[in-house]
Scaffold this motif. Sequence first.
Motif, short mmCIF file in Angstrom:
data_model
loop_
_atom_site.label_atom_id
_atom_site.label_comp_id
_atom_site.label_asym_id
_atom_site.label_seq_id
_atom_site.Cartn_x
_atom_site.Cartn_y
_atom_site.Cartn_z
N LEU A 105 -0.99 -22.71 19.65
CA LEU A 105 -1.03 -21.71 18.37
C LEU A 105 -1.84 -22.62 17.42
CD1 LEU A 105 0.04 -19.12 16.71
CD2 LEU A 105 2.10 -20.49 16.33
N THR A 109 -5.53 -21.37 15.98
CA THR A 109 -5.65 -20.64 14.67
C THR A 109 -6.31 -21.90 13.58
OG1 THR A 109 -3.18 -21.62 14.06
CG2 THR A 109 -3.49 -19.38 14.88
N LEU A 294 3.43 -15.31 24.50
CA LEU A 294 2.86 -16.46 23.97
C LEU A 294 2.95 -17.65 24.56
CD1 LEU A 294 1.65 -17.50 21.01
CD2 LEU A 294 4.09 -17.91 20.43
N ARG A 298 -3.01 -20.77 27.24
CA ARG A 298 -3.93 -20.65 26.00
C ARG A 298 -5.13 -19.81 26.33
NH1 ARG A 298 -5.42 -25.80 22.99
NH2 ARG A 298 -3.08 -26.27 23.32
N THR A 304 -5.11 -15.62 23.51
CA THR A 304 -6.38 -15.62 22.61
C THR A 304 -6.58 -14.41 21.68
OG1 THR A 304 -7.62 -14.68 24.48
CG2 THR A 304 -7.58 -17.05 24.58
N CYS A 307 -4.12 -14.52 18.90
CA CYS A 307 -4.17 -15.82 17.98
C CYS A 307 -5.30 -15.39 17.02
CB CYS A 307 -4.36 -17.06 18.67
SG CYS A 307 -2.82 -17.87 19.29
N ASP A 311 -5.15 -15.10 12.94
CA ASP A 311 -6.13 -15.86 12.08
C ASP A 311 -6.86 -14.91 11.23
OD1 ASP A 311 -7.64 -18.24 11.51
OD2 ASP A 311 -9.22 -17.14 12.43
#
Length: 323
Positions: A105, A109, A294, A298, A304, A307, A311
């Motif tokens: 995370l 971000t 989550l 990643r 993705t 996130c 963002d």
Amino acid sequence: MSADEPADSRVNPVVRAVLRLFAAPRVRMLEDYPKVRRLQRFLAGTPRRYRFLDRAILADDGSREIPVRVFQPREREHGDVLLFFHGGGWVTGDIESYTPACAALADLTGRVVLAVDYRLAPEHPFPAGLDDCVRVAGVLLREPGLVGLDDASAITLIGDSAGGNLAAAVSLRLRARGCPMPGRQVLLYPATWFDHDPGTSPFESVRLYGTGLRLTALEVEDYMALYQPDPQARGNPLIAPLLAADLSGQPATLVVSAELDLLRDEGEAYAHALRASGNQVRVERITGALHGFLTLPRFVRPVTLACRVIDDFLGAASETSGR
């Protein structure tokens, strides 16, 4: 896709069969939660691969410390900070098992993430875990300089599942106490209701996805029983935020739901209730996603995409507030 758009929520039987391959092994959480905790830590691997700094904040009475882990992104692109509350049904999950997710995370971000290791039920039932989260949030919001910030509006509360529930409850309690408020909150597939029996729940997603997938209705009911043993007390708005009589004055909110999740509808319902109370709200549904995404690697699409949505939301909220 936006959760405001219509979608066919029924899962093709072939797709459901494939999804079951990725479902968590069926356990009876009332008895098996210690095993689940150990398994989660094992699967998370060693935290030494990640860049973090362990800190602590004293509890209200000064009798103990509440651990907080600070994750620095590989490249810090934004000056604001995410205060993270982990999921796990208020019963499982901890600062170790969520280290990979928090590190991802932070990196995805470009923001510092502070993860709170709050007390877990059943050893510490409601409101112990919530009290820890409120304490940490309250200290940082009153003294944002502790994390290198000029004002509280640069702090975002964020949590997934039970952590999303805690983030919402923290905001409600802070407002009720007249405390400084975070600038934003991000609720990832949050629990916002007290009843997950497919026969009595008002939410269709409980009936559609409450069996056979990554999280079941029975498991949520077990978690709830461990968190608040008294069934009559589960209507507390700090357990079921959708029951709050007054949702005004809440931070700008992003709710991210998972399409194939029994908590989907109640999370989105909370978003709509916040909006109806005059708050700035954005709702995003991650298509094809299961509950708890989550904590996946990643690079997978739900992580993705979520996130990127986070963002974008945080950037837009910063522009609106003039920061």
